[in-house]
Design a protein around this motif. Sequence first.
Motif, PDB file in Angstrom:
ATOM      1  N   ALA A   1      10.346 -13.257 -20.015  1.00  0.00           N
ATOM      2  CA  ALA A   1       9.092 -12.860 -20.645  1.00  0.00           C
ATOM      3  C   ALA A   1       8.573 -13.986 -21.533  1.00  0.00           C
ATOM      4  CB  ALA A   1       9.297 -11.584 -21.458  1.00  0.00           C
ATOM      5  N   GLU A   2       7.319 -13.896 -21.919  1.00  0.00           N
ATOM      6  CA  GLU A   2       6.728 -14.916 -22.787  1.00  0.00           C
ATOM      7  C   GLU A   2       7.528 -15.030 -24.080  1.00  0.00           C
ATOM      8  OE1 GLU A   2       2.420 -16.010 -24.875  1.00  0.00           O
ATOM      9  OE2 GLU A   2       2.633 -14.206 -23.636  1.00  0.00           O
ATOM     10  N   GLY A   3       7.831 -16.260 -24.456  1.00  0.00           N
ATOM     11  CA  GLY A   3       8.564 -16.502 -25.688  1.00  0.00           C
ATOM     12  C   GLY A   3      10.076 -16.412 -25.545  1.00  0.00           C
ATOM     13  N   GLU A   4      10.567 -16.182 -24.332  1.00  0.00           N
ATOM     14  CA  GLU A   4      12.009 -16.014 -24.142  1.00  0.00           C
ATOM     15  C   GLU A   4      12.784 -17.266 -24.534  1.00  0.00           C
ATOM     16  OE1 GLU A   4      14.995 -13.448 -23.524  1.00  0.00           O
ATOM     17  OE2 GLU A   4      12.913 -12.938 -23.075  1.00  0.00           O
ATOM     18  N   ALA A   5      12.189 -18.429 -24.322  1.00  0.00           N
ATOM     19  CA  ALA A   5      12.869 -19.688 -24.658  1.00  0.00           C
ATOM     20  C   ALA A   5      13.180 -19.783 -26.141  1.00  0.00           C
ATOM     21  CB  ALA A   5      12.010 -20.877 -24.232  1.00  0.00           C
ATOM     22  N   TYR A   6      12.374 -19.125 -26.968  1.00  0.00           N
ATOM     23  CA  TYR A   6      12.596 -19.173 -28.411  1.00  0.00           C
ATOM     24  C   TYR A   6      13.552 -18.073 -28.859  1.00  0.00           C
ATOM     25  CZ  TYR A   6       8.499 -22.112 -28.005  1.00  0.00           C
ATOM     26  OH  TYR A   6       7.641 -23.105 -27.621  1.00  0.00           O
ATOM     27  N   ARG A   7      13.477 -16.919 -28.183  1.00  0.00           N
ATOM     28  CA  ARG A   7      14.368 -15.808 -28.541  1.00  0.00           C
ATOM     29  C   ARG A   7      15.787 -16.037 -28.049  1.00  0.00           C
ATOM     30  NH1 ARG A   7       9.688 -12.907 -27.118  1.00  0.00           N
ATOM     31  NH2 ARG A   7      10.447 -12.709 -24.981  1.00  0.00           N
ATOM     32  N   ASN A   8      15.903 -16.715 -26.911  1.00  0.00           N
ATOM     33  CA  ASN A   8      17.219 -16.839 -26.279  1.00  0.00           C
ATOM     34  C   ASN A   8      17.406 -18.243 -25.712  1.00  0.00           C
ATOM     35  OD1 ASN A   8      19.689 -16.256 -25.198  1.00  0.00           O
ATOM     36  ND2 ASN A   8      18.941 -14.810 -23.668  1.00  0.00           N
ATOM     37  N   PRO A   9      17.425 -19.281 -26.567  1.00  0.00           N
ATOM     38  CA  PRO A   9      17.485 -20.656 -26.059  1.00  0.00           C
ATOM     39  C   PRO A   9      18.774 -20.972 -25.319  1.00  0.00           C
ATOM     40  CG  PRO A   9      17.849 -20.608 -28.426  1.00  0.00           C
ATOM     41  CD  PRO A   9      17.406 -19.233 -28.040  1.00  0.00           C
ATOM     42  N   HIS A  10      19.862 -20.288 -25.660  1.00  0.00           N
ATOM     43  CA  HIS A  10      21.134 -20.583 -25.004  1.00  0.00           C
ATOM     44  C   HIS A  10      21.101 -20.241 -23.516  1.00  0.00           C
ATOM     45  CE1 HIS A  10      22.829 -20.030 -29.254  1.00  0.00           C
ATOM     46  NE2 HIS A  10      22.835 -21.308 -28.979  1.00  0.00           N
ATOM     47  N   MET A  11      20.273 -19.258 -23.148  1.00  0.00           N
ATOM     48  CA  MET A  11      20.205 -18.869 -21.754  1.00  0.00           C
ATOM     49  C   MET A  11      19.845 -20.050 -20.855  1.00  0.00           C
ATOM     50  SD  MET A  11      17.786 -16.071 -19.869  1.00  0.00           S
ATOM     51  CE  MET A  11      16.309 -17.064 -20.097  1.00  0.00           C
ATOM     52  N   PHE A  12      18.957 -20.921 -21.352  1.00  0.00           N
ATOM     53  CA  PHE A  12      18.487 -22.019 -20.525  1.00  0.00           C
ATOM     54  C   PHE A  12      19.537 -23.120 -20.390  1.00  0.00           C
ATOM     55  CE2 PHE A  12      14.774 -19.696 -21.772  1.00  0.00           C
ATOM     56  CZ  PHE A  12      14.041 -19.650 -20.599  1.00  0.00           C
ATOM     57  N   ASP A  13      20.320 -23.357 -21.439  1.00  0.00           N
ATOM     58  CA  ASP A  13      21.436 -24.291 -21.321  1.00  0.00           C
ATOM     59  C   ASP A  13      22.464 -23.772 -20.319  1.00  0.00           C
ATOM     60  OD1 ASP A  13      20.928 -26.547 -22.706  1.00  0.00           O
ATOM     61  OD2 ASP A  13      22.210 -26.115 -24.413  1.00  0.00           O
ATOM     62  N   ILE A  14      22.747 -22.481 -20.386  1.00  0.00           N
ATOM     63  CA  ILE A  14      23.680 -21.874 -19.428  1.00  0.00           C
ATOM     64  C   ILE A  14      23.137 -22.025 -18.014  1.00  0.00           C
ATOM     65  CG2 ILE A  14      24.715 -19.704 -18.662  1.00  0.00           C
ATOM     66  CD1 ILE A  14      24.594 -18.803 -21.641  1.00  0.00           C
ATOM     67  N   MET A  15      21.860 -21.718 -17.847  1.00  0.00           N
ATOM     68  CA  MET A  15      21.227 -21.774 -16.539  1.00  0.00           C
ATOM     69  C   MET A  15      21.253 -23.188 -15.969  1.00  0.00           C
ATOM     70  SD  MET A  15      17.666 -19.904 -15.597  1.00  0.00           S
ATOM     71  CE  MET A  15      16.815 -20.728 -16.926  1.00  0.00           C
ATOM     72  N   CYS A  16      21.034 -24.193 -16.814  1.00  0.00           N
ATOM     73  CA  CYS A  16      21.096 -25.589 -16.358  1.00  0.00           C
ATOM     74  C   CYS A  16      22.496 -25.936 -15.877  1.00  0.00           C
ATOM     75  CB  CYS A  16      20.679 -26.530 -17.487  1.00  0.00           C
ATOM     76  SG  CYS A  16      18.922 -26.482 -17.886  1.00  0.00           S
ATOM     77  N   GLY A  17      23.514 -25.454 -16.607  1.00  0.00           N
ATOM     78  CA  GLY A  17      24.886 -25.693 -16.178  1.00  0.00           C
ATOM     79  C   GLY A  17      25.190 -25.054 -14.840  1.00  0.00           C
ATOM     80  N   VAL A  18      24.737 -23.815 -14.661  1.00  0.00           N
ATOM     81  CA  VAL A  18      24.941 -23.116 -13.384  1.00  0.00           C
ATOM     82  C   VAL A  18      24.268 -23.886 -12.258  1.00  0.00           C
ATOM     83  CG1 VAL A  18      24.455 -21.010 -12.078  1.00  0.00           C
ATOM     84  CG2 VAL A  18      25.175 -20.837 -14.466  1.00  0.00           C
ATOM     85  N   PHE A  19      22.997 -24.251 -12.466  1.00  0.00           N
ATOM     86  CA  PHE A  19      22.239 -24.947 -11.424  1.00  0.00           C
ATOM     87  C   PHE A  19      22.896 -26.265 -11.032  1.00  0.00           C
ATOM     88  CE2 PHE A  19      19.152 -28.169 -10.233  1.00  0.00           C
ATOM     89  CZ  PHE A  19      18.480 -27.555  -9.179  1.00  0.00           C
ATOM     90  N   THR A  20      23.288 -27.049 -12.041  1.00  0.00           N
ATOM     91  CA  THR A  20      23.873 -28.365 -11.779  1.00  0.00           C
ATOM     92  C   THR A  20      25.135 -28.264 -10.941  1.00  0.00           C
ATOM     93  OG1 THR A  20      22.951 -29.265 -13.826  1.00  0.00           O
ATOM     94  CG2 THR A  20      24.829 -30.436 -12.870  1.00  0.00           C
ATOM     95  N   ASN A  21      26.006 -27.339 -11.300  1.00  0.00           N
ATOM     96  CA  ASN A  21      27.274 -27.226 -10.590  1.00  0.00           C
ATOM     97  C   ASN A  21      27.097 -26.619  -9.210  1.00  0.00           C
ATOM     98  OD1 ASN A  21      29.987 -27.529 -10.141  1.00  0.00           O
ATOM     99  ND2 ASN A  21      30.644 -26.062 -11.689  1.00  0.00           N
ATOM    100  N   LEU A  22      26.173 -25.687  -9.058  1.00  0.00           N
ATOM    101  CA  LEU A  22      25.907 -25.129  -7.731  1.00  0.00           C
ATOM    102  C   LEU A  22      25.368 -26.212  -6.795  1.00  0.00           C
ATOM    103  CD1 LEU A  22      24.307 -21.644  -8.495  1.00  0.00           C
ATOM    104  CD2 LEU A  22      26.592 -22.102  -7.559  1.00  0.00           C
ATOM    105  N   ALA A  23      24.480 -27.054  -7.320  1.00  0.00           N
ATOM    106  CA  ALA A  23      23.917 -28.132  -6.497  1.00  0.00           C
ATOM    107  C   ALA A  23      25.010 -29.087  -6.028  1.00  0.00           C
ATOM    108  CB  ALA A  23      22.849 -28.883  -7.282  1.00  0.00           C
ATOM    109  N   ARG A  24      25.979 -29.367  -6.892  1.00  0.00           N
ATOM    110  CA  ARG A  24      27.091 -30.238  -6.505  1.00  0.00           C
ATOM    111  C   ARG A  24      27.877 -29.643  -5.347  1.00  0.00           C
ATOM    112  NH1 ARG A  24      29.380 -30.987 -12.644  1.00  0.00           N
ATOM    113  NH2 ARG A  24      27.817 -32.476 -13.401  1.00  0.00           N
ATOM    114  N   GLN A  25      27.888 -28.328  -5.259  1.00  0.00           N
ATOM    115  CA  GLN A  25      28.673 -27.649  -4.231  1.00  0.00           C
ATOM    116  C   GLN A  25      27.836 -27.212  -3.039  1.00  0.00           C
ATOM    117  OE1 GLN A  25      31.902 -25.045  -5.805  1.00  0.00           O
ATOM    118  NE2 GLN A  25      30.981 -25.378  -7.818  1.00  0.00           N
ATOM    119  N   GLY A  26      26.611 -27.734  -2.960  1.00  0.00           N
ATOM    120  CA  GLY A  26      25.781 -27.490  -1.784  1.00  0.00           C
ATOM    121  C   GLY A  26      25.023 -26.185  -1.802  1.00  0.00           C
TER     122      GLY A  26
END
Length: 332
Positions: free
Chosen positions: A70-95
């Motif tokens: 939702a709008e403003g989620e990045a400010y309410r829950n900034p950790h979610m995006f760091d977690i999401m970046c970690g998930v994305f990066t490692n999934l990409a490494r594994q195809g």
Amino acid sequence: MAVTIKDVAKHAGVSVSTVSKVLNDWKTISQETKDRVHASILALNYTPNARAVSFARGTTRNIIYLTALAEGEAYRNPHMFDIMCGVFTNLARQGYTMTMMDISDDEHPRETVAEIIARKSADGVVIHGSVINQEIANLIIDHEFPHIVIGHPEFDNRLCWVDTNHLLAGQYAADYLVNHDVSPVSFIGGRRNELISKERERGFRAVLLKHHKKISPEYVIHTNSTWQEGYDAVRQLLAMQEPPKAIVCENNTIAVGAARALAELGIRVPEDLFFLTFDIYPYTSILDPQPTVVDINVYDMGLQAADMIVRKIENPSLMIQSYTTLPRVITL
């Protein structure tokens, strides 16, 4: 117009499924059929895409990340995006690819998850804890659908999840103060029934008790996690007959108000008072005075969550319920 797998199938006189099986080198396909399909691929100059290659395997090589955007989620829950970046990066490494899906506005989010399972649009889901509920939990468990929940669900379940150990983070904060022989100390928490705040406070108290430094009730203040309440709490604590020598704020928002109060009162950190908070984001780097931070590398937690969902896909019966990534104390 780009050549598709359907064009190859038509040219070779076989089904799309057969072309996919040839691309995946199925042993059950005759050499004659393989030769005919490869000839069509060369004739049409077809380049297989990942979806075509994985079709015959019965997989998509795609993971859906279910969350609230939702709008403003990045400010309410900034950790979610760091977690999401970690998930994305490692999934990409594994195809694998990762698709984000926002279900914050869904009237019936269970139906969205049911459609993912029914259409086989992903091999598994990573679910942020903010959107998990009992209905979704029952659905993915009943279908034995590969999943990892980010955060320990607050209801009894057989879900697979990964979380940070907030109890341990509270222990680290107390250890830091014990090692500096600070007393008395105070703790400004969130709401009494808020899980993360409760766990951090519980860990904090446990270490103090272990070292015979019990924290008195008047030094613990619970808030609704607003900066104003953090400000008011610090003013209240420092007006006591014996003010604390350390103030620990359970989260960044409380710490914003605390820092403002300390600055107004001319309190030097750490010369006059130790000032601690949890999590480096989103505000700690810009606070003045700057606190010592008990941080958890949530990006690393995302990396580990990606490994776990891949393991779960490979072994759907695997049960994963794990605390991961040790806290670290950072002096800014």
